[in-house]
Design an enzyme around this catalytic site. Sequence first.
Site, PDB file in Angstrom:
ATOM      1  N   LYS A  42      -3.504 -80.026  25.250  1.00 26.51           N
ATOM      2  CA  LYS A  42      -2.558 -79.568  26.242  1.00 26.51           C
ATOM      3  C   LYS A  42      -2.001 -78.195  25.871  1.00 26.51           C
ATOM      4  O   LYS A  42      -1.380 -77.517  26.673  1.00 26.51           O
ATOM      5  CB  LYS A  42      -1.377 -80.547  26.349  1.00 26.51           C
ATOM      6  CG  LYS A  42      -1.786 -81.951  26.669  1.00 26.51           C
ATOM      7  CD  LYS A  42      -0.533 -82.893  26.505  1.00 26.51           C
ATOM      8  CE  LYS A  42      -0.971 -84.312  26.347  1.00 26.51           C
ATOM      9  NZ  LYS A  42       0.126 -85.164  25.845  1.00 26.51           N
ATOM     10  N   GLY A  43      -2.222 -77.806  24.634  1.00 27.11           N
ATOM     11  CA  GLY A  43      -1.572 -76.605  24.093  1.00 27.11           C
ATOM     12  C   GLY A  43      -1.856 -75.320  24.840  1.00 27.11           C
ATOM     13  O   GLY A  43      -1.014 -74.427  24.892  1.00 27.11           O
ATOM     14  N   GLU A  98      -7.683 -70.872  23.826  1.00 25.55           N
ATOM     15  CA  GLU A  98      -6.967 -71.726  22.879  1.00 25.55           C
ATOM     16  C   GLU A  98      -5.545 -71.227  22.652  1.00 25.55           C
ATOM     17  O   GLU A  98      -5.261 -70.033  22.801  1.00 25.55           O
ATOM     18  CB  GLU A  98      -7.701 -71.733  21.530  1.00 25.55           C
ATOM     19  CG  GLU A  98      -8.664 -72.897  21.361  1.00 25.55           C
ATOM     20  CD  GLU A  98      -7.968 -74.232  21.086  1.00 25.55           C
ATOM     21  OE1 GLU A  98      -6.773 -74.398  21.434  1.00 25.55           O
ATOM     22  OE2 GLU A  98      -8.624 -75.122  20.523  1.00 25.55           O
ATOM     23  N   ASP A  99      -4.685 -72.146  22.304  1.00 29.01           N
ATOM     24  CA  ASP A  99      -3.324 -71.778  21.923  1.00 29.01           C
ATOM     25  C   ASP A  99      -3.282 -71.243  20.502  1.00 29.01           C
ATOM     26  O   ASP A  99      -2.726 -70.185  20.231  1.00 29.01           O
ATOM     27  CB  ASP A  99      -2.378 -72.986  22.066  1.00 29.01           C
ATOM     28  CG  ASP A  99      -2.920 -74.253  21.388  1.00 29.01           C
ATOM     29  OD1 ASP A  99      -4.072 -74.252  20.909  1.00 29.01           O
ATOM     30  OD2 ASP A  99      -2.174 -75.248  21.348  1.00 29.01           O
ATOM     31  N   ASP A 102      -5.953 -72.932  13.520  1.00 31.05           N
ATOM     32  CA  ASP A 102      -5.379 -73.123  12.190  1.00 31.05           C
ATOM     33  C   ASP A 102      -6.508 -73.299  11.178  1.00 31.05           C
ATOM     34  O   ASP A 102      -6.955 -72.330  10.567  1.00 31.05           O
ATOM     35  CB  ASP A 102      -4.433 -74.326  12.223  1.00 31.05           C
ATOM     36  CG  ASP A 102      -3.733 -74.561  10.899  1.00 31.05           C
ATOM     37  OD1 ASP A 102      -3.901 -73.740   9.986  1.00 31.05           O
ATOM     38  OD2 ASP A 102      -3.014 -75.565  10.776  1.00 31.05           O
ATOM     39  N   LYS A 130      -3.784 -68.561  12.587  1.00 32.14           N
ATOM     40  CA  LYS A 130      -3.149 -68.687  11.269  1.00 32.14           C
ATOM     41  C   LYS A 130      -4.095 -68.209  10.171  1.00 32.14           C
ATOM     42  O   LYS A 130      -5.300 -68.139  10.381  1.00 32.14           O
ATOM     43  CB  LYS A 130      -2.767 -70.151  11.040  1.00 32.14           C
ATOM     44  CG  LYS A 130      -1.538 -70.591  11.814  1.00 32.14           C
ATOM     45  CD  LYS A 130      -1.162 -71.973  11.344  1.00 32.14           C
ATOM     46  CE  LYS A 130       0.103 -72.464  11.993  1.00 32.14           C
ATOM     47  NZ  LYS A 130       0.411 -73.836  11.544  1.00 32.14           N
ATOM     48  N   PHE A 151       4.526 -73.842  10.744  1.00 32.60           N
ATOM     49  CA  PHE A 151       4.333 -74.673  11.926  1.00 32.60           C
ATOM     50  C   PHE A 151       5.136 -74.100  13.087  1.00 32.60           C
ATOM     51  O   PHE A 151       6.347 -73.944  12.997  1.00 32.60           O
ATOM     52  CB  PHE A 151       4.747 -76.118  11.658  1.00 32.60           C
ATOM     53  CG  PHE A 151       4.272 -77.045  12.726  1.00 32.60           C
ATOM     54  CD1 PHE A 151       2.946 -77.450  12.761  1.00 32.60           C
ATOM     55  CD2 PHE A 151       5.139 -77.498  13.712  1.00 32.60           C
ATOM     56  CE1 PHE A 151       2.490 -78.302  13.766  1.00 32.60           C
ATOM     57  CE2 PHE A 151       4.687 -78.347  14.724  1.00 32.60           C
ATOM     58  CZ  PHE A 151       3.364 -78.745  14.746  1.00 32.60           C
ATOM     59  N   VAL A 152       4.444 -73.754  14.170  1.00 30.41           N
ATOM     60  CA  VAL A 152       5.115 -73.132  15.309  1.00 30.41           C
ATOM     61  C   VAL A 152       5.101 -74.049  16.532  1.00 30.41           C
ATOM     62  O   VAL A 152       4.228 -74.903  16.668  1.00 30.41           O
ATOM     63  CB  VAL A 152       4.468 -71.771  15.685  1.00 30.41           C
ATOM     64  CG1 VAL A 152       4.687 -70.748  14.585  1.00 30.41           C
ATOM     65  CG2 VAL A 152       2.982 -71.927  15.978  1.00 30.41           C
ATOM     66  N   ASP A 158       3.343 -78.040  20.709  1.00 29.71           N
ATOM     67  CA  ASP A 158       4.315 -79.128  20.586  1.00 29.71           C
ATOM     68  C   ASP A 158       4.564 -79.531  19.146  1.00 29.71           C
ATOM     69  O   ASP A 158       3.793 -79.234  18.241  1.00 29.71           O
ATOM     70  CB  ASP A 158       3.803 -80.365  21.319  1.00 29.71           C
ATOM     71  CG  ASP A 158       2.699 -81.079  20.534  1.00 29.71           C
ATOM     72  OD1 ASP A 158       1.719 -80.407  20.170  1.00 29.71           O
ATOM     73  OD2 ASP A 158       2.831 -82.283  20.259  1.00 29.71           O
ATOM     74  N   ARG A 164       7.001 -77.903  24.227  1.00 30.79           N
ATOM     75  CA  ARG A 164       5.911 -77.184  24.890  1.00 30.79           C
ATOM     76  C   ARG A 164       6.426 -76.195  25.929  1.00 30.79           C
ATOM     77  O   ARG A 164       5.796 -75.176  26.201  1.00 30.79           O
ATOM     78  CB  ARG A 164       4.961 -78.164  25.588  1.00 30.79           C
ATOM     79  CG  ARG A 164       4.121 -79.010  24.657  1.00 30.79           C
ATOM     80  CD  ARG A 164       3.014 -79.692  25.472  1.00 30.79           C
ATOM     81  NE  ARG A 164       2.413 -80.822  24.776  1.00 30.79           N
ATOM     82  CZ  ARG A 164       1.416 -80.730  23.881  1.00 30.79           C
ATOM     83  NH1 ARG A 164       0.936 -79.543  23.566  1.00 30.79           N
ATOM     84  NH2 ARG A 164       0.923 -81.793  23.309  1.00 30.79           N
TER      85      ARG A 164
END
Length: 179
Positions: A42-43, A98-99, A102, A130, A151-152, A158, A164
């Site tokens: 969902k990101g 993509e959001d 990582d 990242k 962590f963002v 989320d 979100r």
Amino acid sequence: MGTDLKSVLITKEEIDAKLAELAAKIDAEYAGKDLLIVGVLKGAVMVMADLARALSTPVTMDWMAVSSYGAGTQSSGVVRILKDLDTDIKGKHVLIVEDIIDSGLTLSWLLSNLGSREPASLEVCTLLRKPEAAKVAIDVKWIGFDIPNEFVVGYGLDYAEKYRNLPFVGTLAPHVYGG
Ligand code: 5GP
Ligand code: MG
Ligand code: MG
């Protein structure tokens, strides 16, 4: 939000400006071609919506949902398809949106999965990357921001399904996730 957030890392204005910049490059790349943008749920919902509106190239949109993280902040190393594409991408120009990247695990899995469906081309645009991802040999053509290893949340991202809808990207206070 209140004290759950430690700081604003990237403002709404910075995101808007970056997406306009990326959209111009993507427009140039796909001029005269049919482009299918694939958002990873969902990101990537916010990036998809704003990037799509910043593009001049007419696009079609499809969505995929995969799971790699569960509810926590650590990669499980397991990628599962929760929702597959509605469309056949054979012979199409496909851009994965993509959001965040990582470990790169989700993306390298997606690239091989979608790549095996014989698209005419397959590229990636991510809003955030990242440091770990830079070590993995995956070809990401368009990157919004390289961010520190924190962590963002926000702008689609989320923590346990919350945050979100924040219009910016922020870092979460460690007390929220027990860090
Ligand atoms: P990767 O497989 O590259 O390690 O992780 C990709 C997915 O993990 C992202 O699509 C996102 O759902 C989640 N993820 C990775 N880092 C973060 C982060 O800092 N914040 C949030 N909210 N999700 C993250
Ligand atoms: Mg994602
Ligand atoms: Mg998540």
